[in-house]
Each structure stands twice: as C-alpha cells, then as structure tokens.
Design an enzyme around this catalytic site. Structure first.
Site, PDB file in Angstrom:
ATOM      1  N   HIS A  22      48.721 -11.599  45.942  1.00 22.00           N
ATOM      2  CA  HIS A  22      49.118 -10.845  46.717  1.00 22.00           C
ATOM      3  C   HIS A  22      48.133 -10.863  48.078  1.00 22.00           C
ATOM      4  CE1 HIS A  22      52.543  -8.439  48.165  1.00 22.00           C
ATOM      5  NE2 HIS A  22      51.465  -7.967  48.901  1.00 22.00           N
ATOM      6  N   HIS A  24      47.894 -12.204  52.002  1.00 21.62           N
ATOM      7  CA  HIS A  24      49.280 -12.751  53.073  1.00 21.62           C
ATOM      8  C   HIS A  24      48.279 -13.610  53.886  1.00 21.62           C
ATOM      9  CE1 HIS A  24      52.732 -10.671  52.835  1.00 21.62           C
ATOM     10  NE2 HIS A  24      51.890 -10.012  52.323  1.00 21.62           N
ATOM     11  N   ARG A  77      49.237 -20.962  65.999  1.00 24.64           N
ATOM     12  CA  ARG A  77      50.088 -22.522  67.122  1.00 24.64           C
ATOM     13  C   ARG A  77      50.065 -23.276  67.073  1.00 24.64           C
ATOM     14  NH1 ARG A  77      51.865 -19.973  71.898  1.00 24.64           N
ATOM     15  NH2 ARG A  77      52.377 -17.375  71.341  1.00 24.64           N
ATOM     16  N   ASP A 144      57.839 -16.216  51.826  1.00 29.08           N
ATOM     17  CA  ASP A 144      58.411 -15.222  52.049  1.00 29.08           C
ATOM     18  C   ASP A 144      59.062 -14.855  53.231  1.00 29.08           C
ATOM     19  OD1 ASP A 144      56.446 -14.245  54.021  1.00 29.08           O
ATOM     20  OD2 ASP A 144      56.272 -12.757  53.121  1.00 29.08           O
ATOM     21  N   GLY A 176      58.000  -7.170  54.649  1.00 36.50           N
ATOM     22  CA  GLY A 176      58.618  -6.626  56.382  1.00 36.50           C
ATOM     23  C   GLY A 176      58.752  -5.064  55.629  1.00 36.50           C
ATOM     24  N   HIS A 203      58.432  -8.406  47.933  1.00 38.05           N
ATOM     25  CA  HIS A 203      57.539  -7.278  47.580  1.00 38.05           C
ATOM     26  C   HIS A 203      58.842  -5.619  47.756  1.00 38.05           C
ATOM     27  CE1 HIS A 203      55.254  -9.575  50.459  1.00 38.05           C
ATOM     28  NE2 HIS A 203      54.433  -8.328  50.519  1.00 38.05           N
ATOM     29  N   GLU A 206      57.158  -0.111  48.543  1.00 39.23           N
ATOM     30  CA  GLU A 206      55.639  -0.060  49.157  1.00 39.23           C
ATOM     31  C   GLU A 206      56.209   0.944  50.184  1.00 39.23           C
ATOM     32  OE1 GLU A 206      54.777  -3.222  51.724  1.00 39.23           O
ATOM     33  OE2 GLU A 206      52.497  -2.851  51.884  1.00 39.23           O
ATOM     34  N   ASP A 284      46.543  -8.073  49.952  1.00 40.88           N
ATOM     35  CA  ASP A 284      47.219  -8.008  50.553  1.00 40.88           C
ATOM     36  C   ASP A 284      46.133  -8.839  51.893  1.00 40.88           C
ATOM     37  OD1 ASP A 284      50.289  -7.655  51.431  1.00 40.88           O
ATOM     38  OD2 ASP A 284      49.277  -5.265  51.576  1.00 40.88           O
TER      39      ASP A 284
END
Ligand code: HPA
Ligand code: ZN
Length: 343
Positions: A22, A24, A77, A144, A176, A203, A206, A284
C-alpha cells in the site's frame, strides 16, 4: 529495551525481505524530488524550501492531507516526472530490503492535471524496468478511482485500465475521502475490473466506520482492505476478516500523521492481531508522513513487544497477500523462514 537489543531488532527487520502493498506513487515522492518539482512548477503552491516543505507536510487532519497530496500530484506533468517518481520509490524500497511493491496510481487525477495518458504509461513502463534492473525491486500497479470525483472518475479509471492494461497492472482501487463517498456507487466498475482479472483493493475504514468496510467487501468484492482501521470497532467484522483471511493493509504512521489515531499504542493494529486478522504493514505516502517500511515494522514490534517470529509473520503476511505468482511467493517465504531459523 536496551540499545543493543534495539540495534538487533533493527538489523533483523532490515534483513527481512519485504513486500509493500500500500503505497501511492505521488505520495512516495522523496523530499528532494518534491523540492525540484516545486521549483519547476511554482503555480502548484508547493514550498521550494526544505523547512517550509516540512511544515507543509504537517497535516491538521485527513482532508488537509488530501489537499496537500493533490497539490503535489498536480506538479507531475510528463513522462520524466513519472519516471523520476517510480525510480525514486524503487531506490527507497531497495534501501528497506523491500523486494516487491504494489504501487497505487490515480490516472484520472493525472489526466485532469494535464499529464497525458501516454506520458503516464511511458513513465510507468520505463520506471518499472529501471526499478527491476537497477534496484532489484519488482513493481506492480494498482490503478485507483479518486472517490471524491464520483462515478465519472470510476468509469474513466476503468476504461483507462482496461484499454491500456500496462504490464504490471494487477489491481483496481478506490481512494480519497470516505465520508459522503459511498463505496457502493462504484460497484459496476469494480465488477467489470474483477471480470477482467484485476484484483479489488479499495481503501475502506480509514476515515469512516466499519459499515464502509462491509460495503467494500459486499459491493466491491474487496480482496484486501486498504487501511481498514475502523474494523476494530466491530467484533463481527474482525471475525469475518479473520475467518475469510482478508488481509488488511495497515499504515500506522499514516494514521498518526493524518490524526486518525492518537498514538501507536492506541492503534487498532493490536486488536486486529489479537483477533487473528491478517495484518500487513505499509507506508501509504512515506516521505509525506516521514515513514519508512522498516520504521513501520520497528514501531509496531516495539509497541506491541513482538518476538522475531511474530515480526517475521507480518512480513510473511505481506508476501502471502501479494498478487504475485506462487513460485515468487514461496521463494520469498523461504528466505524469511531461513532468517527466523538462523536468527
Ligand atoms: N487514503 C485515501 N486516499 C489517499 C491516501 C489515503 O491514505 N493516500 C493518498 N491518497
Ligand atoms: Zn492509501
């Protein structure tokens, strides 16, 4: 615990081959990378000064964290930015003796922020190849849905995942905020993703209660639960997770930094373990939270007074819960076993 015992514990944790399930991509950007991006993209409002950035990364609550997270994400970008993030994460993982990671990427947000889809995919592919070749770390992807953007984001994320289906894509997620963002609305997208062979890893629990976890299980067919901290409030859910061996991706430092829990000592991980839930430890968004994978193991081991065999079991849990071929799993498990018997 004496300094000597602590050093031994650290060495044992470092030596364990680990899987990170897990993390990101945007949240794994190292401090130097964030500073460099911030200088190139001042319009994002991310500090270019190290001390200011540390203050920027001090979160009042979960929604403040998300605002900061989105600002960092908006600076990504082009393919070079993506490649830099992926290889930076791989280097950090290698330093933790993590051999494998499932990395959450949020294509919908990147596309909205002006990162073209082919640039995202190219950066993921070159970064993943470099991670394996230069750092010996195998990466897999979870695409996700940013839940706050609703069903449109669900549909677009699904279409992007199934149309592009990049090498290494193993799972479909949902991130989110949770409050006011019911899991069930995303059911059609998870159903289609699962039918296409992607694993379901939303998720849930949380920042909201156990009902969200139940919904993730029933409506989204969750095979693992991201965070899942609030399961501790529901004995029936604890029993269900344990009985069905549904792993929970616990991220203790994240929960502390977003102020979802007050201390490690009061973190529900203790209760989850006491009820036989399959706990995996994860970071995370490591630099944003000042977390490392070894630090998560050390913190939990010290707080709960775990013995080496129990710490090794946490590493085993992550390998077993990973979406890896059976042979890769048994090789990693054998390495862990060898450490415990010689350690
Ligand atoms: N929860 C939800 N969304 C996120 C997180 C998280 O912990 N980290 C980055 N996006
Ligand atoms: Zn997360």
């Amino acid at each position: 615990m004496s300094e000597f015992e602590r050093a031994e514990l650290r060495a044992f944790i470092q030596a364990l081959p680990k899987a990170e399930l897990h993390v990101h991509l945007v949240g794994s950007a190292g401090i130097d990378t964030v500073l460099a991006l911030a200088k190139r993209r001042p319009e994002a409002g991310v500090p270019t000064d190290r001390e200011e950035l540390a203050r920027f990364f001090t979160f009042r609550d979960f929604s403040h964290f998300l605002t900061v997270y989105w600002a960092v994400g908006s600076m990504v970008r082009d393919r070079h930015d993506v490649h830099t993030l992926v290889t930076g994460l791989a280097k950090d993982l290698a330093g933790q003796n993590a051999r494998y990671a499932e990395v959450t990427v949020t294509p919908y947000n990147h596309l909205l922020d002006g990162l073209p889809g082919d640039e995202l995919l190219e950066g993921l592919a070159t970064g993943r190849a470099a991670a394996a070749a230069e750092h010996g770390v195998e990466l897999a992807w979870c695409f996700d849905i940013p839940g706050e953007k609703g069903v449109e984001a669900g549909r677009e994320t699904l279409l992007f995942a199934l149309r592009e289906r990049p090498d290494g894509l193993v799972s479909f997620g949902l991130g989110g905020p949770e409050v006011g963002v019911g899991r069930a609305q995303f059911e059609p997208f998870f159903t289609a993703a699962r039918e296409a062979g992607l694993h379901s890893v939303p998720h849930a629990g949380e920042t909201s209660g156990p009902a969200t976890i139940w919904s993730a299980l029933h409506d989204l067919g969750a095979e693992r639960i991201g965070h899942g901290t609030s399961c501790a409030a529901d004995p029936r859910l604890l029993a269900h997770l344990a009985e069905h061996r549904i792993p929970v991706e616990v991220c203790p430092t994240s929960n502390l930094r977003t102020r979802q829990v007050e201390s490690l000592a009061s973190h529900p991980v203790r209760r989850m373990l006491d009820h036989g839930v399959t706990v995996t430890l994860n970071t995370d968004d490591p630099p944003m939270f000042g977390a490392t994978l070894n630090g998560e193991y050390l913190g939990v081991a010290e707080t709960l007074g775990l013995r080496p065999a129990e710490i090794a079991q946490l590493a085993r849990n992550a390998v077993q819960a990973a979406f890896l071929p059976a042979q890769r799993k048994s090789d990693l498990l054998a390495e862990i076993d060898a450490l415990v018997t010689t350690g």
